[in-house]
Design a protein around this motif. Structure first.
Motif, PDB file in Angstrom:
ATOM      1  N   TRP A  98     -18.592  45.018   0.459  1.00  0.00           N
ATOM      2  CA  TRP A  98     -19.174  46.062  -0.405  1.00  0.00           C
ATOM      3  C   TRP A  98     -20.200  46.959   0.675  1.00  0.00           C
ATOM      4  N   THR A  99     -21.051  46.548   1.574  1.00  0.00           N
ATOM      5  CA  THR A  99     -22.008  47.309   2.662  1.00  0.00           C
ATOM      6  C   THR A  99     -20.884  47.908   3.398  1.00  0.00           C
ATOM      7  N   GLN A 100     -19.774  47.450   3.862  1.00  0.00           N
ATOM      8  CA  GLN A 100     -18.962  48.261   4.780  1.00  0.00           C
ATOM      9  C   GLN A 100     -18.363  49.792   3.887  1.00  0.00           C
ATOM     10  N   GLU A 101     -18.177  49.334   2.626  1.00  0.00           N
ATOM     11  CA  GLU A 101     -17.567  50.658   1.822  1.00  0.00           C
ATOM     12  C   GLU A 101     -18.550  51.386   1.401  1.00  0.00           C
ATOM     13  N   ASN A 102     -19.908  50.938   1.382  1.00  0.00           N
ATOM     14  CA  ASN A 102     -20.974  51.851   0.667  1.00  0.00           C
ATOM     15  C   ASN A 102     -22.146  52.346   1.607  1.00  0.00           C
ATOM     16  N   CYS A 103     -22.108  51.740   2.720  1.00  0.00           N
ATOM     17  CA  CYS A 103     -23.485  52.222   3.557  1.00  0.00           C
ATOM     18  C   CYS A 103     -22.973  53.455   4.230  1.00  0.00           C
ATOM     19  N   GLU A 104     -23.976  54.215   4.787  1.00  0.00           N
ATOM     20  CA  GLU A 104     -23.972  55.336   5.483  1.00  0.00           C
ATOM     21  C   GLU A 104     -23.595  54.745   7.058  1.00  0.00           C
ATOM     22  N   GLU A 105     -23.052  56.131   7.672  1.00  0.00           N
ATOM     23  CA  GLU A 105     -22.416  55.665   9.163  1.00  0.00           C
ATOM     24  C   GLU A 105     -23.660  55.496   9.878  1.00  0.00           C
ATOM     25  N   SER A 106     -24.928  56.089   9.479  1.00  0.00           N
ATOM     26  CA  SER A 106     -26.092  56.102  10.385  1.00  0.00           C
ATOM     27  C   SER A 106     -26.455  54.640  10.303  1.00  0.00           C
ATOM     28  N   THR A 107     -26.289  53.904   9.007  1.00  0.00           N
ATOM     29  CA  THR A 107     -26.892  52.419   9.034  1.00  0.00           C
ATOM     30  C   THR A 107     -25.665  51.676   9.953  1.00  0.00           C
ATOM     31  N   LEU A 108     -24.598  51.883  10.299  1.00  0.00           N
ATOM     32  CA  LEU A 108     -23.874  51.300  11.246  1.00  0.00           C
ATOM     33  C   LEU A 108     -24.038  51.660  12.683  1.00  0.00           C
ATOM     34  N   ASP A 109     -24.482  52.896  12.713  1.00  0.00           N
ATOM     35  CA  ASP A 109     -25.071  53.309  14.356  1.00  0.00           C
ATOM     36  C   ASP A 109     -26.088  52.732  14.611  1.00  0.00           C
ATOM     37  N   PHE A 110     -27.118  52.333  13.916  1.00  0.00           N
ATOM     38  CA  PHE A 110     -28.395  51.803  14.107  1.00  0.00           C
ATOM     39  C   PHE A 110     -28.038  50.152  14.462  1.00  0.00           C
ATOM     40  N   LEU A 111     -27.214  49.531  13.590  1.00  0.00           N
ATOM     41  CA  LEU A 111     -27.002  48.202  14.048  1.00  0.00           C
ATOM     42  C   LEU A 111     -26.089  47.976  15.062  1.00  0.00           C
ATOM     43  N   ARG A 112     -25.329  48.978  15.495  1.00  0.00           N
ATOM     44  CA  ARG A 112     -24.542  48.786  16.814  1.00  0.00           C
ATOM     45  C   ARG A 112     -25.329  48.763  18.104  1.00  0.00           C
ATOM     46  N   GLU A 113     -26.587  49.270  17.934  1.00  0.00           N
ATOM     47  CA  GLU A 113     -27.374  49.255  19.074  1.00  0.00           C
ATOM     48  C   GLU A 113     -28.331  48.154  19.291  1.00  0.00           C
ATOM     49  N   LEU A 114     -28.040  47.324  18.352  1.00  0.00           N
ATOM     50  CA  LEU A 114     -28.863  45.907  18.302  1.00  0.00           C
ATOM     51  C   LEU A 114     -28.284  44.772  19.146  1.00  0.00           C
ATOM     52  N   LYS A 115     -29.010  43.879  19.754  1.00  0.00           N
ATOM     53  CA  LYS A 115     -28.796  42.716  20.179  1.00  0.00           C
ATOM     54  C   LYS A 115     -29.196  41.408  19.488  1.00  0.00           C
ATOM     55  N   ALA A 116     -28.747  40.253  19.718  1.00  0.00           N
ATOM     56  CA  ALA A 116     -29.051  39.119  18.805  1.00  0.00           C
ATOM     57  C   ALA A 116     -30.240  38.346  19.517  1.00  0.00           C
ATOM     58  N   ALA A 117     -30.566  38.505  20.777  1.00  0.00           N
ATOM     59  CA  ALA A 117     -31.663  38.012  21.436  1.00  0.00           C
ATOM     60  C   ALA A 117     -32.496  38.929  22.352  1.00  0.00           C
ATOM     61  N   GLY A 118     -33.754  38.502  22.468  1.00  0.00           N
ATOM     62  CA  GLY A 118     -34.325  39.849  23.062  1.00  0.00           C
ATOM     63  C   GLY A 118     -35.788  38.983  23.596  1.00  0.00           C
ATOM     64  N   GLY A 119     -36.808  40.102  23.643  1.00  0.00           N
ATOM     65  CA  GLY A 119     -38.204  39.466  24.126  1.00  0.00           C
ATOM     66  C   GLY A 119     -39.054  40.614  23.885  1.00  0.00           C
ATOM     67  N   ARG A 120     -40.512  40.261  23.938  1.00  0.00           N
ATOM     68  CA  ARG A 120     -41.491  41.357  23.801  1.00  0.00           C
ATOM     69  C   ARG A 120     -42.708  40.646  23.849  1.00  0.00           C
ATOM     70  N   ALA A 121     -43.714  40.995  24.726  1.00  0.00           N
ATOM     71  CA  ALA A 121     -45.152  40.582  24.799  1.00  0.00           C
ATOM     72  C   ALA A 121     -45.206  38.961  24.994  1.00  0.00           C
ATOM     73  N   GLU A 122     -44.296  38.483  25.929  1.00  0.00           N
ATOM     74  CA  GLU A 122     -44.168  37.130  26.298  1.00  0.00           C
ATOM     75  C   GLU A 122     -43.691  36.092  25.360  1.00  0.00           C
ATOM     76  N   VAL A 123     -43.063  36.832  24.205  1.00  0.00           N
ATOM     77  CA  VAL A 123     -42.408  35.972  23.215  1.00  0.00           C
ATOM     78  C   VAL A 123     -40.804  36.288  23.331  1.00  0.00           C
ATOM     79  N   ALA A 124     -39.870  35.157  23.379  1.00  0.00           N
ATOM     80  CA  ALA A 124     -38.728  35.126  23.372  1.00  0.00           C
ATOM     81  C   ALA A 124     -38.225  35.290  21.925  1.00  0.00           C
ATOM     82  N   LEU A 125     -37.252  36.118  21.520  1.00  0.00           N
ATOM     83  CA  LEU A 125     -36.809  36.616  20.021  1.00  0.00           C
ATOM     84  C   LEU A 125     -35.450  35.997  20.063  1.00  0.00           C
ATOM     85  N   PHE A 126     -34.906  35.497  18.946  1.00  0.00           N
ATOM     86  CA  PHE A 126     -33.588  35.302  18.615  1.00  0.00           C
ATOM     87  C   PHE A 126     -33.656  35.447  17.043  1.00  0.00           C
TER      88      PHE A 126
END
Length: 246
Positions: free
Chosen positions: A86-114
């Motif tokens: 449903w989300t694939q069929e109904n969301c805006e392309e801008s939503t997909l563009d934003f999600l494509r830029e993201l990674k599943a792991a990262g870090g900030r301010a000496e904190v690991a993020l997953f």
């Protein structure tokens, strides 16, 4: 730095708005999102726009990846898979563009993020002491934040060269943590689909100067979120479960 940490929004706009209203009542410098902005719920576009605008960093979750076609939905429950389609069929392309830029792991301010875990940033549900023991050893920073399980909880154990057992606790509203010593694996709980028996939206307040953290729960208009799910033609179960926090 005082930070608000959110995760597992799942296209639940009323919950996200309620959490950010609570965040705005305190003095935070940044908002971090650990992923799964979309999936399950019926308002992916406004949720994505808000995250894009408000969050200094955001990870990608397994539902986000499924909407992008990078994960086979055969691994999902039928209702979750239907929500992905449903989300694939109904969301805006801008939503997909934003999600494509993201990674599943990262870090900030000496904190690991997953999104999920240090061992498997996309899929692992860290719910046991045994899992947490391995993850605490693997995480690159002393403190790591995870989401994915939709359960507000934390694990702590000795530094890599120390002795002692790992402990795990499900966190209630108002729980406070002193993160000044030991290694920590901390899950804020879910904004948009809690599964720890408390239907209120969850978020974490983190202070990286004093190394403290506090758990928060926020009431939101569940009727509004459930009605949006029903109006979209998504499985009724996805709205009903919001009332019980499961």
């Amino acid at each position: 730095m005082r930070t608000a940490v959110i995760t597992d929004i799942h296209s639940n706009l009323p919950a996200l708005e309620a959490v950010l209203a609570a965040v705005d009542e305190i003095d935070v410098e940044e908002v971090w999102c650990l992923g799964d902005v979309v999936g399950y719920g019926a308002e992916p576009d406004p949720c994505t726009e808000i995250v894009k605008d408000r969050c200094e960093t955001c990870l990608v979750g397994n539902h986000d990846l499924a909407v992008l076609g990078e994960i086979d939905v055969s691994a999902f429950s039928p209702a979750a898979a239907e929500a992905v389609t449903w989300t694939q069929e109904n969301c805006e392309e801008s939503t997909l563009d934003f999600l494509r830029e993201l990674k599943a792991a990262g870090g900030r301010a000496e904190v690991a993020l997953f999104h999920a875990s240090p061992r498997d940033p996309v899929w692992e549900y860290v719910l046991s002491i045994e899992q947490a023991t391995d993850c605490l050893k693997l995480q690159p920073k002393r403190i790591a934040l995870i989401g994915h399980s939709h359960v507000a909880l934390y694990f702590s154990g000795p530094d890599s060269d120390g002795d002692g057992d790992v402990r795990g606790v499900q966190a209630l509203d108002g729980a406070s943590l002193d993160l000044g010593e030991d290694r920590w694996l901390v899950n804020p709980g879910s904004v948009g689909q809690p599964r720890d028996g408390d239907p209120r939206a969850a978020w974490l307040e983190l202070d990286t100067d004093g190394w403290t953290a506090g758990y928060h729960r926020v009431e939101y208009d569940i009727d509004l979120a459930a009605k949006a799910i029903s109006a979209a033609g998504l499985p009724r179960h996805l709205g009903d479960r919001l009332y019980v926090g499961q």
